[in-house]
Scaffold this active site. Sequence first.
Site, short mmCIF file in Angstrom:
data_model
loop_
_atom_site.label_atom_id
_atom_site.label_comp_id
_atom_site.label_asym_id
_atom_site.label_seq_id
_atom_site.Cartn_x
_atom_site.Cartn_y
_atom_site.Cartn_z
N CYS A 174 1.22 -1.27 0.05
CA CYS A 174 -0.23 -0.27 -0.03
C CYS A 174 0.67 1.40 -0.02
CB CYS A 174 -0.96 -0.15 0.95
SG CYS A 174 -2.00 -1.51 0.91
N ALA A 175 1.02 1.72 -1.06
CA ALA A 175 2.80 2.15 -1.13
C ALA A 175 2.40 4.03 -1.08
CB ALA A 175 4.05 2.45 -2.25
N ALA A 176 1.26 4.10 -2.08
CA ALA A 176 1.05 5.40 -2.09
C ALA A 176 0.55 6.30 -0.01
CB ALA A 176 -0.25 6.04 -2.62
N LYS A 180 7.95 5.96 1.92
CA LYS A 180 8.52 4.64 2.48
C LYS A 180 9.44 4.21 1.81
CE LYS A 180 5.20 4.41 6.55
NZ LYS A 180 4.07 5.12 5.80
N CYS A 311 -0.82 3.78 11.44
CA CYS A 311 -0.93 4.97 12.10
C CYS A 311 -1.64 5.33 12.98
CB CYS A 311 -0.42 6.09 10.92
SG CYS A 311 -1.66 6.22 9.53
#
Length: 744
Positions: A174-176, A180, A311
């Site tokens: 889940c990169a967007a 990171k 988060c």
Amino acid sequence: MGKRSRQRQKNQTTGRDNRDNAGWGAGYADIVKENKLFEHYYKEQGLVPEGEFEHFMDAMREPLPATIRITGYKSHAKEILHCLKEKYFKDIQDLEIDGQKIEAPQALSWYPDEQAWHTNMSRKIIRKSPLLEKFHQFLVSETESGNISRQEAVSMIPPLLLKIEPHHKILDMCAAPGSKTAQLIEMLHSDMDVPFPEGFVIANDVDNKRCYLLVHQAKRLNSPCIMVVNHDASCIPTLQINSEGKKDILFYDRILCDVPCSGDGTMRKNIDVWKKWTTSNSLHLHGLQLRIAVRGVEQLAVGGRMVYSTCSLNPVEDEAVIAALLEKSEGALELADGSADLPGLKWMPGVTSWKLMTKEGQWYSDWSEVPTSRHTQIRPTMFPPKDPEKLASMHLERCMRILPHHQNTGGFFVAVLVKKAPMPWNKRYPKQNSPMWVQGMPVELAGGKPPPPPTSFTSPVFSFTNHTWDFFFFLPLCLPPPNKKMRLFGYKEDPFVFLTEEDPVFTTIQSFYDLSPDFPKLNVLTRTHEGKKRHLYMVSKELRNVLLNNSERLKVINTGVKVWSRNSDGEEFGCAFRLAQEGIYTLQPYIRSRIIAVSVEDIKVLLTQENPFLSKLEDNAHAQAKKLGMGSIVLKYIPNPDNPAEPQCPIQLCGWRGKTSIRAFVPRNERFHYLRMLGVEVFRDKQGVGQKERDGEKEGKEEAEDQVEKDADEEGAAVNEEDHRLPLDPTGVSFLLNGFSYFV
């Protein structure tokens, strides 16, 4: 209409003033930072140490410090750090504004090599000091060029815990938006002398539009080892690769599983979470988070590491997911102890008991207490395991929860999982159906022809002999359901077409640039099947393998770094393709001609003068340039370790050798970056704004500032390889162009 429009402008200006006065709480002045349900829930959970809850809540209400991370590869990152310390941080330490001493940025104690810093300076303070304004412009410019990333401190933790090596195959599920992902790419390229690391990063996101934000972030690092794809992470396809002439399944060495979450750890920056937070947010997300984590460990190689992070501070999204995953794995997964990996980071160990609460305030400690009417909302995996021995064997205390008041950060949760064996459900499915042979079913001939074969079995193979049907069939009961055809959403991407070694474009490129024999021609691709090739890109050998073997099951948004661009005038000089700045560090090791070694003074001339004559270069570079014909060139600076006053990192620029002059093809922000590294101060000039300020027109000042930033942003967005030359004035001391001042 005109009156109404003027009134709207006035209201917008007032809003901007309120935003400045609010510091980092920009645009949220009317949101009350109170949520009784939130306080009650976390008091009951006992996640915060006794006696610290008020400090915890006070920290949650405070604005989050701005945090920056120095990106790029090692030698360049060191130069940027040196520039920050020597040119900006020293001056800020002694600065006072309105009688208040400004606190200089501080390095994050747990981040390696002082590559991450945080500061409490607000926009209002920055605008009051020309020195801070220069610092702000430096940050903006370096961020646009990809050398500095504005990233929340706790967001930097997961990539560090993955322990990336250059040979690792990495999946970011889940990169967007990609901060990171950028860290992962940097770690792959820890050795700048290796243009193609063996490893790669596949960065995925379910949102098609956010994938393009991800592409923007990744492209700043100019890596041939990154691929951006668009899939639902909970069912991201299994990929195949060609291994020693046969198809094999791709398993990843490292997986980053930073799942969607309720985000209550981000209240300090996302202030609207205060009014939107309820316990039902976590209940709705738990199932998705568990499915994504399960899909991640399925694709993890045995011996590999997966970092799960959110988060959110809620155990339902954190320990509950980890506990369910460990229970499903039946010993195939193990929680790793990361306590020694980040010395200086303060964190709380994971908890082994927690409760669930509905938005109506009803508490449940065990699945048996949940009424049937709630079973669709509350699931058994949301509760801690009942068996004390099983719970103890999970070592949930190895999970890490970062609380905001401990180190002035956001809230965060992270856990490191190591795969010890294949997942149990992967073992249960055989590689193919179990065969069964049935012989001798008698049939009667009708007119000398056999009747149709029986249809009571799935996928049989029949043979008709001696008035009987013999058939060989497969049992379907042990198989998972067949894969559905992939549905594509969003924009249709141009194809990725690899060139062959015999492609005609290589004929002139090979001779013009004298490419070395080991140049990997098969790694070069273009984005069109037909017509002239406008741009040529390169990917690593491993990503080429992935692309060629998964074109039907993978939606690729972007991959490859641009190395050549077609130049319509280039053919008359011997080659139709000029070098592209994005890929120069990847391509240059294979180029054996068209290279000019330049000095610091040569680079200053090339980046600040428009088409300087060859004679403006120092003698060594001038002599080299005269030997070359017209066309694309490489301008290469090699650091001198005996002169520490000069940059100690290699610099490579694309250029063009004209008939009597020479020029550098470098995008604007990258040009500013190199000038700063060479000791040339670059900042926006605001002449004309000063008079308005003296006349008391503060609103005009702010509008002018915003317009300068807007113009700069638009110009930067339009620039790719276009040249922005900066002519020096005759004194050689300072110059002004397009609203920017430069001091040499």
